[in-house]
Design a protein around this motif. Structure first.
Motif, PDB file in Angstrom:
ATOM      1  N   ILE A 316       0.988  -1.482  -0.050  1.00 16.39           N
ATOM      2  CA  ILE A 316      -0.049   0.116   0.058  1.00 16.39           C
ATOM      3  C   ILE A 316       0.727   1.267  -0.016  1.00 16.39           C
ATOM      4  CG2 ILE A 316      -2.335  -0.773   0.865  1.00 16.39           C
ATOM      5  CD1 ILE A 316      -1.575  -0.111   3.578  1.00 16.39           C
ATOM      6  N   TYR A 317       0.566   2.231  -0.809  1.00 17.84           N
ATOM      7  CA  TYR A 317       1.143   3.504  -1.010  1.00 17.84           C
ATOM      8  C   TYR A 317       0.250   4.653  -0.688  1.00 17.84           C
ATOM      9  CZ  TYR A 317       4.978   0.673  -2.809  1.00 17.84           C
ATOM     10  OH  TYR A 317       5.715  -0.149  -3.022  1.00 17.84           O
ATOM     11  N   PRO A 318       0.438   5.778  -0.082  1.00 20.98           N
ATOM     12  CA  PRO A 318      -0.301   7.045  -0.248  1.00 20.98           C
ATOM     13  C   PRO A 318      -0.553   7.575  -1.568  1.00 20.98           C
ATOM     14  CG  PRO A 318       2.080   7.484   0.542  1.00 20.98           C
ATOM     15  CD  PRO A 318       1.927   5.978   0.360  1.00 20.98           C
ATOM     16  N   MET A 319      -1.678   7.851  -1.657  1.00 20.72           N
ATOM     17  CA  MET A 319      -1.994   8.169  -3.021  1.00 20.72           C
ATOM     18  C   MET A 319      -2.969   9.748  -3.142  1.00 20.72           C
ATOM     19  SD  MET A 319      -5.609   6.484  -4.350  1.00 20.72           S
ATOM     20  CE  MET A 319      -5.686   7.525  -5.728  1.00 20.72           C
ATOM     21  N   LEU A 320      -2.698  10.274  -4.410  1.00 20.63           N
ATOM     22  CA  LEU A 320      -3.356  11.470  -4.731  1.00 20.63           C
ATOM     23  C   LEU A 320      -4.353  11.605  -5.863  1.00 20.63           C
ATOM     24  CD1 LEU A 320      -0.538  13.806  -3.844  1.00 20.63           C
ATOM     25  CD2 LEU A 320      -2.599  13.530  -2.439  1.00 20.63           C
ATOM     26  N   LYS A 321      -5.356  11.918  -5.865  1.00 22.34           N
ATOM     27  CA  LYS A 321      -6.293  12.020  -7.036  1.00 22.34           C
ATOM     28  C   LYS A 321      -6.187  13.402  -7.654  1.00 22.34           C
ATOM     29  CE  LYS A 321     -10.482   9.987  -6.400  1.00 22.34           C
ATOM     30  NZ  LYS A 321     -10.440   8.571  -6.511  1.00 22.34           N
ATOM     31  N   SER A 322      -6.992  13.621  -8.885  1.00 22.83           N
ATOM     32  CA  SER A 322      -6.678  14.867  -9.580  1.00 22.83           C
ATOM     33  C   SER A 322      -7.047  15.977  -8.497  1.00 22.83           C
ATOM     34  CB  SER A 322      -7.618  14.737 -10.671  1.00 22.83           C
ATOM     35  OG  SER A 322      -6.859  14.530 -11.792  1.00 22.83           O
ATOM     36  N   SER A 323      -8.150  15.774  -8.030  1.00 19.62           N
ATOM     37  CA  SER A 323      -8.727  16.774  -7.311  1.00 19.62           C
ATOM     38  C   SER A 323      -7.913  17.181  -5.968  1.00 19.62           C
ATOM     39  CB  SER A 323     -10.258  16.382  -6.458  1.00 19.62           C
ATOM     40  OG  SER A 323      -9.837  15.164  -6.011  1.00 19.62           O
ATOM     41  N   ASP A 324      -7.082  16.456  -5.375  1.00 19.01           N
ATOM     42  CA  ASP A 324      -6.133  16.781  -4.450  1.00 19.01           C
ATOM     43  C   ASP A 324      -5.141  17.706  -5.307  1.00 19.01           C
ATOM     44  OD1 ASP A 324      -7.224  15.103  -2.579  1.00 19.01           O
ATOM     45  OD2 ASP A 324      -6.159  13.406  -3.375  1.00 19.01           O
ATOM     46  N   LEU A 325      -4.493  17.189  -6.273  1.00 15.04           N
ATOM     47  CA  LEU A 325      -3.808  17.977  -6.858  1.00 15.04           C
ATOM     48  C   LEU A 325      -4.014  19.390  -7.321  1.00 15.04           C
ATOM     49  CD1 LEU A 325      -1.531  15.249  -9.315  1.00 15.04           C
ATOM     50  CD2 LEU A 325      -0.770  16.344  -7.288  1.00 15.04           C
ATOM     51  N   ALA A 326      -5.157  19.282  -7.880  1.00 15.17           N
ATOM     52  CA  ALA A 326      -5.767  20.720  -8.465  1.00 15.17           C
ATOM     53  C   ALA A 326      -6.037  21.789  -6.995  1.00 15.17           C
ATOM     54  CB  ALA A 326      -7.116  20.339  -9.031  1.00 15.17           C
ATOM     55  N   ASN A 327      -6.488  20.919  -5.955  1.00 16.60           N
ATOM     56  CA  ASN A 327      -6.717  21.982  -4.903  1.00 16.60           C
ATOM     57  C   ASN A 327      -5.662  21.976  -3.764  1.00 16.60           C
ATOM     58  OD1 ASN A 327      -9.391  22.446  -5.763  1.00 16.60           O
ATOM     59  ND2 ASN A 327      -9.794  20.572  -5.310  1.00 16.60           N
ATOM     60  N   ASP A 328      -4.528  21.583  -4.173  1.00 18.76           N
ATOM     61  CA  ASP A 328      -3.392  21.450  -3.550  1.00 18.76           C
ATOM     62  C   ASP A 328      -3.684  20.692  -1.972  1.00 18.76           C
ATOM     63  OD1 ASP A 328      -0.755  21.887  -3.092  1.00 18.76           O
ATOM     64  OD2 ASP A 328      -0.885  23.886  -2.274  1.00 18.76           O
ATOM     65  N   ARG A 329      -4.502  19.581  -2.211  1.00 15.39           N
ATOM     66  CA  ARG A 329      -4.365  19.002  -0.796  1.00 15.39           C
ATOM     67  C   ARG A 329      -3.555  17.782  -0.779  1.00 15.39           C
ATOM     68  NH1 ARG A 329     -10.235  18.942  -1.858  1.00 15.39           N
ATOM     69  NH2 ARG A 329      -9.853  17.194  -3.061  1.00 15.39           N
ATOM     70  N   THR A 330      -2.390  18.290  -0.548  1.00 14.92           N
ATOM     71  CA  THR A 330      -1.118  16.924  -0.787  1.00 14.92           C
ATOM     72  C   THR A 330      -0.192  16.898   0.504  1.00 14.92           C
ATOM     73  OG1 THR A 330       0.293  19.105  -1.522  1.00 14.92           O
ATOM     74  CG2 THR A 330      -0.940  17.925  -3.364  1.00 14.92           C
ATOM     75  N   LYS A 331      -0.805  17.631   1.423  1.00 16.97           N
ATOM     76  CA  LYS A 331      -0.056  17.351   2.724  1.00 16.97           C
ATOM     77  C   LYS A 331      -0.374  16.159   3.652  1.00 16.97           C
ATOM     78  CE  LYS A 331       3.133  20.609   1.581  1.00 16.97           C
ATOM     79  NZ  LYS A 331       2.841  20.512   0.221  1.00 16.97           N
ATOM     80  N   ASN A 332      -1.604  16.070   4.029  1.00 18.31           N
ATOM     81  CA  ASN A 332      -1.969  15.226   4.984  1.00 18.31           C
ATOM     82  C   ASN A 332      -3.063  14.048   4.098  1.00 18.31           C
ATOM     83  OD1 ASN A 332      -1.275  16.402   7.110  1.00 18.31           O
ATOM     84  ND2 ASN A 332      -2.870  17.808   7.036  1.00 18.31           N
ATOM     85  N   ILE A 333      -2.205  13.152   3.651  1.00 21.30           N
ATOM     86  CA  ILE A 333      -2.968  12.075   2.534  1.00 21.30           C
ATOM     87  C   ILE A 333      -3.635  11.015   3.473  1.00 21.30           C
ATOM     88  CG2 ILE A 333      -2.399  10.353   0.878  1.00 21.30           C
ATOM     89  CD1 ILE A 333       0.082  12.152   0.225  1.00 21.30           C
ATOM     90  N   GLU A 334      -4.955  11.299   2.847  1.00 23.21           N
ATOM     91  CA  GLU A 334      -5.846  10.007   3.798  1.00 23.21           C
ATOM     92  C   GLU A 334      -5.968   8.945   2.894  1.00 23.21           C
ATOM     93  OE1 GLU A 334      -9.361  12.153   4.535  1.00 23.21           O
ATOM     94  OE2 GLU A 334      -8.548  12.874   6.408  1.00 23.21           O
ATOM     95  N   ARG A 335      -5.832   8.836   1.569  1.00 26.20           N
ATOM     96  CA  ARG A 335      -6.189   7.959   0.649  1.00 26.20           C
ATOM     97  C   ARG A 335      -4.955   6.909   0.434  1.00 26.20           C
ATOM     98  NH1 ARG A 335      -8.920  11.038  -2.605  1.00 26.20           N
ATOM     99  NH2 ARG A 335     -11.367  10.812  -1.932  1.00 26.20           N
ATOM    100  N   TRP A 336      -5.066   5.662   0.284  1.00 28.43           N
ATOM    101  CA  TRP A 336      -3.875   4.798  -0.153  1.00 28.43           C
ATOM    102  C   TRP A 336      -4.278   3.903  -1.214  1.00 28.43           C
ATOM    103  CZ3 TRP A 336       0.698   4.609   3.182  1.00 28.43           C
ATOM    104  CH2 TRP A 336       0.687   5.520   4.144  1.00 28.43           C
TER     105      TRP A 336
END
Ligand SMILES: C[S@@+](CC[C@H](N)C(=O)[O-])C[C@H]1O[C@@H](n2cnc3c(N)ncnc32)[C@H](O)[C@@H]1O
Length: 491
Positions: A316-336
């Motif tokens: 398992i790895y921390p993951m970011l979606k498009s909306s996270d990147l677009a809205n700069d929600r990149t620090k506290n990752i909740e999705r894996w």
């Protein structure tokens, strides 16, 4: 059983039956007049309740007007309405199926200049087939049209695109104008088609329309105006924000064998074109989000079904979606994300030994993997994914969402000592160190890089930013331009 109301709605969608409000038709006709378009003959090929015919009757006092629609109710009620009007002797109405009409013959019989005016149905061939409808051309050579869309290879196409192309082909060689409401993407495809088939286009322009206001539809719409004159070949098109705008916001067109979103920016920065040293990558494609993507809440993982998932840490790895990147929600990752392979095609059966709980979880959901529709998963190891390689596990990355209308590149570092992965709507460049990633991040966010990309991005597209567009900027050429000569140190 399907209700009468639903059936009526389905028919409305199948026939793209959304009538143009008379105010908009009048505005368009006035605009054409201001452009000094003086038609001797007008064709409204899918006239419906007749907004364009009524507006034309008022504004073009001498023109002969021909109206067609497949729906006889519209033709009958419009003809009744027009008999009360003296000027309407100039109007001829016909119940006719667009696909069975010989437009070349119709136009040949008319006095020039000819104006083709209207609002053809806004529905796609796949939209019609989902409804079980038949309102598509019988012998349409979809694939030759879709040759324009070589990137996707999809056979889906807009009915209006097909219709407008047929009309332009019929008008080709004559003196005339085509002015039609359509999606902006359709207007662009038509321009490309005109170039490919060397249609005799003298000039063209696109006026953006607020589809929400006039049709209560969330779609990027426009009025596409195309003037044809024998022996003219101009495939540039000015884009205006509104009807009344006098200055275009951009000029799109075909130049150097490519379709460009902004010709002046393209000319300014085309020397930066190239393959470059860095390769853009897409995020991971797995088509099984509810199983593969987990939300962490208070140290527990929940899958898309809301089920608790207890698995080893290995896959398992921390993951970011498009909306996270677009809205700069990149620090506290909740999705894996469960990443089952390190490279495409890697044997997945080894998971069983290395991480038995993960294997058990995958096995429990095996049917969902087997049901994945895309043929890319056929004859591949079980639980295969795509968009994976050594680059996936680079600690540092510079990433962007392909879906959002924003050109912001984000610098992404490891999270809880693991490399961050992305879903397949994101693109990124992998970097070996924070220093390298910071440099990439700063040059990609430089105004020159943005201007370069703006020359290729159509912001109304579903996925405006693509890997192909990103790859076209040669970072090696960009660096000296922005006084950043050190790029080569990293490669
Ligand atoms: C978007 S509405 C526009 C109507 C009219 N042009 C206007 O602007 O108000 C599309 C029209 O296309 C007609 N239509 C749909 N399929 C057609 C076909 N195969 N042949 C002729 N008309 C068709 C519908 O009946 C409908 O009136």
């Amino acid at each position: 059983m399907i209700s009468v109301k639903k059936r009526i709605n389905q028919k409305k969608v199948e026939f793209g039956d959304f009538q143009t409000p008379i105010e908009l038709a009048a505005k368009i006709v006035n605009h054409l007049k201001e452009m000094k378009i003086t038609p001797a003959s007008i064709i409204e090929p899918t006239c419906g309740t007749g907004s364009f015919i009524i507006a034309s009757l008022k504004s073009f006092s001498d023109a002969k007007i021909l109206g067609f629609d497949v729906n006889s109710k519209y033709i009958n009620s419009l003809s009744e309405q027009l008999t009360q009007d003296n000027t309407s002797k100039r109007v001829e109405l016909h119940q006719a199926d667009f696909f069975k009409t010989d437009w070349q013959e119709k136009i040949r019989e008319l006095t020039e200049p000819v104006l083709i005016l209207g609002n053809p149905p806004w529905v796609t061939s796949s939209g019609i087939s989902v409804l079980g409808g038949t309102n598509i051309p019988e012998k349409c050579n979809i694939y030759s049209y879709q040759g324009l869309d070589t990137k996707t290879g999809k056979s889906n196409f807009d009915i209006s695109e097909w219709m407008i192309i047929e009309l332009l082909k019929a008008l080709n060689g004559h003196l005339g104008t085509l002015a039609m409401l359509c999606k902006v993407t359709v207007a662009r495809k038509i321009l490309m088609y005109a170039k490919k088939e060397k249609l005799m286009v003298f000039s063209s322009k696109i006026h953006l329309i607020d589809a929400k206001e006039y049709f209560d539809a969330s779609v990027d719409a426009c009025l596409f105006i195309c003037n044809l004159r024998p022996e003219s070949h101009n495939y540039y098109s000015q884009v205006y924000e509104k009807f009344d705008s006098t200055n275009p916001i951009q000029e799109i067109g075909y130049i150097d064998e490519r379709m460009v979103a902004n010709i002046s920016l393209y000319k300014k920065w085309k020397h930066l074109l190239g393959e470059g040293t860095y390769v853009w990558r897409s995020g991971i494609k797995h088509d099984c989000a509810r199983v593969m993507e987990l939300k962490r809440k208070e140290n527990r993982f929940l899958n898309g079904f809301g089920t608790n998932v207890t698995i080893e840490d290995d896959y398992i790895y921390p993951m970011l979606k498009s909306s996270d990147l677009a809205n700069d929600r990149t620090k506290n990752i909740e999705r894996w994300m469960i990443v089952t392979q390190k490279s495409i095609g890697e044997d997945t059966s080894t998971i069983q030994q290395k991480a038995p709980l993960t294997w058990e979880y995958l096995e429990k959901n095996a049917h969902l993997f087997e049901n994945r529709a895309s043929s890319i998963y056929w004859n591949r190891p079980q639980y295969s994914i795509f968009g994976v390689g050594s680059y996936t596990f680079s600690p540092w990355k510079v990433a962007i969402s392909g879906f959002y209308k924003d050109l912001k590149f984000r610098l992404i570092g490891p999270f809880e000592k693991k490399p961050v992965v992305f879903d397949d709507t994101c693109y990124f460049i992998p970097a070996k160190s924070l220093e390298e990633a910071s440099m990439l991040h700063s040059i990609l966010n430089h105004p020159i890089a943005h201007e370069f990309y703006h020359s290729f991005i159509y912001w109304d597209a579903k996925r405006p930013i693509t890997k192909q567009i990103l790859q076209q900027l040669d970072l090696k050429k960009l660096c000296p331009e922005i006084g950043y000569p050190r790029l080569l140190d990293f490669k």
